[in-house]
Design an enzyme around this catalytic site. Structure first.
Site, mmCIF file in Angstrom:
data_model
loop_
_atom_site.group_PDB
_atom_site.id
_atom_site.type_symbol
_atom_site.label_atom_id
_atom_site.label_comp_id
_atom_site.label_asym_id
_atom_site.label_seq_id
_atom_site.Cartn_x
_atom_site.Cartn_y
_atom_site.Cartn_z
ATOM 1 N N GLY A 23 0.826 -1.197 0.000
ATOM 2 C CA GLY A 23 0.000 0.000 0.000
ATOM 3 C C GLY A 23 0.859 1.245 0.000
ATOM 4 O O GLY A 23 2.091 1.179 -0.146
ATOM 5 N N GLU A 25 1.573 3.212 2.479
ATOM 6 C CA GLU A 25 2.412 3.413 3.654
ATOM 7 C C GLU A 25 3.477 2.342 3.816
ATOM 8 O O GLU A 25 4.547 2.613 4.355
ATOM 9 C CB GLU A 25 1.540 3.445 4.913
ATOM 10 C CG GLU A 25 0.606 4.641 4.977
ATOM 11 C CD GLU A 25 -0.178 4.649 6.274
ATOM 12 O OE1 GLU A 25 -0.183 3.608 6.964
ATOM 13 O OE2 GLU A 25 -0.767 5.684 6.600
ATOM 14 N N GLY A 26 3.191 1.125 3.385
ATOM 15 C CA GLY A 26 4.148 0.050 3.598
ATOM 16 C C GLY A 26 3.719 -1.236 2.940
ATOM 17 O O GLY A 26 2.751 -1.275 2.173
ATOM 18 N N LYS A 40 4.230 -5.781 9.046
ATOM 19 C CA LYS A 40 4.032 -4.629 8.181
ATOM 20 C C LYS A 40 5.234 -3.707 8.349
ATOM 21 O O LYS A 40 5.527 -3.248 9.458
ATOM 22 C CB LYS A 40 2.746 -3.876 8.521
ATOM 23 C CG LYS A 40 2.521 -2.664 7.607
ATOM 24 C CD LYS A 40 1.172 -2.006 7.833
ATOM 25 C CE LYS A 40 0.972 -0.813 6.892
ATOM 26 N NZ LYS A 40 -0.336 -0.178 7.044
ATOM 27 N N ASP A 147 -11.281 6.441 9.423
ATOM 28 C CA ASP A 147 -11.515 6.070 8.029
ATOM 29 C C ASP A 147 -12.358 4.803 7.971
ATOM 30 O O ASP A 147 -11.870 3.720 7.639
ATOM 31 C CB ASP A 147 -10.174 5.874 7.312
ATOM 32 C CG ASP A 147 -10.361 5.595 5.824
ATOM 33 O OD1 ASP A 147 -11.443 5.906 5.292
ATOM 34 O OD2 ASP A 147 -9.417 5.065 5.197
#
Length: 704
Positions: A23, A25-26, A40, A147
């Site tokens: 994704g 972010e990571g 992650k 979210d």
């Protein structure tokens, strides 16, 4: 890539070529040493990421569903930092979630019919209930999802729910008050008061999550229909979905608005009456007053009621509908959709009839159209990147549904329920402690030989049960843990029989004050339980030296513990040295002097330790706490003793000063103006000693 788990110390090797998902972010990688976990790793880790993960690790939410091999919330269970040089948190370890699909696969009729055709309306209710239960667990612990959307909710074939992307949740540090915000959100799940806002600049609240939760529940129970979608009755351009949410135009509600429900949507009356009331309360009353929205626990109870009211259609066992209806709405809907049954029967699924297209009127044969040869698609070079986060491979064939009933979610207790429970357990614990102290005193000072015999028998039985526990639960090579079990069993057996013997001995011999003593212990224990449940220790802190406000707090915790132990040993040592240095006293006088000096010395030491430890910690000289994930056993007992001394010092000082101020006779022999000070010192000493002993026991039992 080699990383180290921060709290277990385990070294793990990450193969950067085997990423499961990726994704913005990571990326997520498997852990070879444990297939039930994944790691992650952030692309660009920051210090704020590490601090936020540390707070999350220290306060995990209670799991609403205790199902082996399933995690309702993919929460960080350990942090990962680099090895060698400057250690830096670069990611975290979380449970591996498999055999799941995004929730929209199940509430969208087309994808459900193609991929999960046996996922019935009962399962949709259970999914909604499990989802609300998971959200409730987060809100109880003070977290806000922020979210809320369909991509971060994964569902199994048996309606178990897992919330993922937890590191994007809004997190508040309870010790500094700093808020790690959630900077993103989807408009269709965003409440009207936040539409058009910049999420990075605002602190969200649980009522904002409740709007998105209600939207998802509505979609689960209304065939994927968004609650604010409808046919616009005006003559101008139809407003966007965001504008409808901002205006509070709920087509199936009670207000007159320029919309009517979508013609292909199920009728709103199909829902259970209580669910209809909650939707109107959320989308209409909650439009002007966000606090009016039903909380997650209310949704859990309402969906459970609706689920219990479901009945089975006589024509199709897959059709479930509320008992407030006089006919099956799914049979009518299958006719309306020209044969496309939303919940096809098992026979239709086994014969592949559920995938047939809708029936259409026969048309005259038309000549075949001219088909141009397709253009050759240019082959794109492979990037080596896996699929996005939260997207899972779709099985080629529909997976059969399990007939087993999914366990009902256990709603985590709230803060007040937890305080009440710990106060009750504290009352029991305090009664046992005072009864045991009375029993031991009677055995020594009043010749209670029967009590000594009872303590001996209890110790023997405790050794036996501890030995059996070690034999049947521990591997053969863990000799020291088996001996530890024997010693702990002996201590518990002797303690319980001392308490029982003291109570019985006092009742038989009409010992004055035995009842008052036990009631006093229950009161002190109840206060202890309330304090223990209200204030939680900082189970994790950022890496490196901690200083400033947080360091001062940590130093005060350590100072109270070290000061208490130092005061007790120094005070008791002085009395013992005088006793055996030539100044002999009777046993009763010696015991009373020893206890009194130890309490006062513990009070002076704990208060002095809090002050000096706070100053040293503020300058960065406070060591870290012996933290671990869900501490219990030896580690939990050690941590409980440290934290218990800190809580006991403050609680005892406040109670002691208050009692001395209200009842000056308690501080007889002390000037009136110094009475509260003396009471605070004695109270802090008693509280610190009580906190060390009780905190050791409660921490060892994992009662956090």
């Amino acid at each position: 890539m080699q990383l180290q788990r921060q709290f277990s110390g385990q070294l793990i090797a990450i193969d950067t070529k085997t990423a499961i998902a990726s994704g913005g972010e990571g990326r997520i990688y498997p852990i070879a040493q444990d297939s039930s976990l994944v790691a992650k790793i952030y692309h660009k880790p920051t210090d704020e990421d590490g601090d936020k993960l540390t707070v999350m690790f220290s306060m995990p939410p209670d799991a609403p569903i205790a199902e082996p091999g399933h995690a309702s919330i993919a929460w960080p269970i350990d942090l990962l930092h680099t090895v060698g040089g400057r250690e830096k948190i670069v990611g975290f370890v979380m449970p591996h979630v498999n055999k799941v699909m995004p929730v929209h696969t199940f509430y969208t009729p087309k994808t459900r019919r193609e991929q999960k055709p046996l996922f019935s309306y009962l399962y949709l209710h259970r999914t909604a209930r499990n989802l609300a239960s998971a959200v409730n667990a987060l809100h109880i612990r003070g977290y806000v999802i922020g979210d809320v959307n369909e991509s971060n909710i994964l569902v199994t074939d048996t309606a178990l729910v897992t919330l993922v992307d937890t590191d994007s949740f809004q997190v508040r540090d309870p010790y500094t008050g700093y808020v790690y915000r959630c900077p993103v959100g989807k408009p269709e799940f965003t409440p009207p008061e936040l539409q058009g806002q910049t999420f990075r600049d605002i602190d969200r609240a649980p009522e904002h999550d409740l709007f998105g939760l209600a939207v998802l529940i509505f979609q689960l129970l209304m065939e994927g229909t968004h609650p604010f979608s409808g046919v616009y009755l005006g003559s101008d351009e139809p407003p966007s979905l965001e504008a409808r949410i901002r205006s509070g135009h709920f087509p199936t509600g009670t207000k007159r608005i320029p919309y009517r429900p979508m013609p292909a949507a199920p009728p709103f009356e199909m829902l259970h009456p209580r669910l209809r009331q909650l939707f109107i309360r959320c989308f209409e009353e909650g439009h002007g007053n966000p606090l009016a929205r039903p909380d997650a626990k209310t949704w859990v109870n309402a969906i459970r009621e609706a689920e219990d009211a479901l009945v089975t259609c006589s024509k199709n066992s897959q059709h479930k509908y509320g008992n407030h209806l006089n006919r099956c709405p799914w049979c009518d809907r299958a006719k309306f959709l020209k044969g496309r049954d939303p919940f096809p029967s098992r026979q239709a699924v086994s014969n592949g009839l559920h995938l047939q297209p809708a029936k259409s009127k026969r048309k005259k044969p038309q000549p075949p159209p001219v088909v141009n040869p397709p253009a050759v698609r240019r082959q794109q070079p492979a990037t080596g990147l896996p699929r996005p986060l939260g997207h899972y491979a779709v099985p080629l064939l529909p997976m059969p549904m399990s007939r087993s009933r999914t366990p009902a979610p256990q709603i985590p207790v709230g803060k007040f329920e937890r305080i009440f429970q710990d106060a009750a357990w504290g009352g029991v614990w305090g009664s046992l402690c005072l009864a045991a102290i009375g029993g031991i005193y009677s055995a020594i000072a009043e010749g209670g030989g029967a009590i000594l015999g009872a303590i001996f028998v209890g110790t023997i039985w405790g050794c036996f049960f501890g030995m059996m526990w070690g034999v049947f639960t521990l591997p053969p090579n863990q000799i020291w843990r088996k001996w530890g079990g024997v010693l702990v069993g002996a201590a518990w057996g002797g303690f319980l029989l001392a308490a029982i013997g003291g109570a019985v001995f006092g009742a038989i011999n009409s010992t004055p004050g035995i009842g008052e003593r036990i009631l006093a212990g229950a009161g002190v224990g109840a206060v202890w339980g309330c304090v223990w449940a209200t204030f939680r220790p900082p189970l994790a802190l950022p890496m490196g030296r901690v200083w400033g406000r947080r360091g001062g707090y940590l130093g005060a915790v350590w100072g109270s513990f070290v000061g208490t132990l130092a005061g007790v040993f120094l005070g008791a040592g002085l009395v013992v040295w005088q006793q055996y240095g030539g100044q002999m006293r009777p046993v009763n006088e010696f015991a009373g002097l020893l206890l009194g000096v130890a309490i006062v010395a513990a009070g002076v030491g704990s208060v002095g330790g809090v002050v000096s430890g706070g100053l040293l910690g503020f300058c960065g000289f406070a060591p870290k706490l012996p933290i671990s994930f869900q501490p219990s056993g030896v580690n939990g007992g050690f941590l409980g003793a440290i934290w218990g001394s800190f809580l006991g010092t403050f609680a005892g000082a406040v109670l002691g000063a208050g009692v001395s101020a209200m009842f000056p006779a308690v501080s007889a022999g002390v000037p009136v103006e110094l009475g509260p000070v003396a009471g605070a010192i004695v109270g802090s000493g008693l509280g610190a000693i009580w906190g060390v002993v009780s905190g050791t026991v409660w921490g060892a039992l994992g009662k956090w």
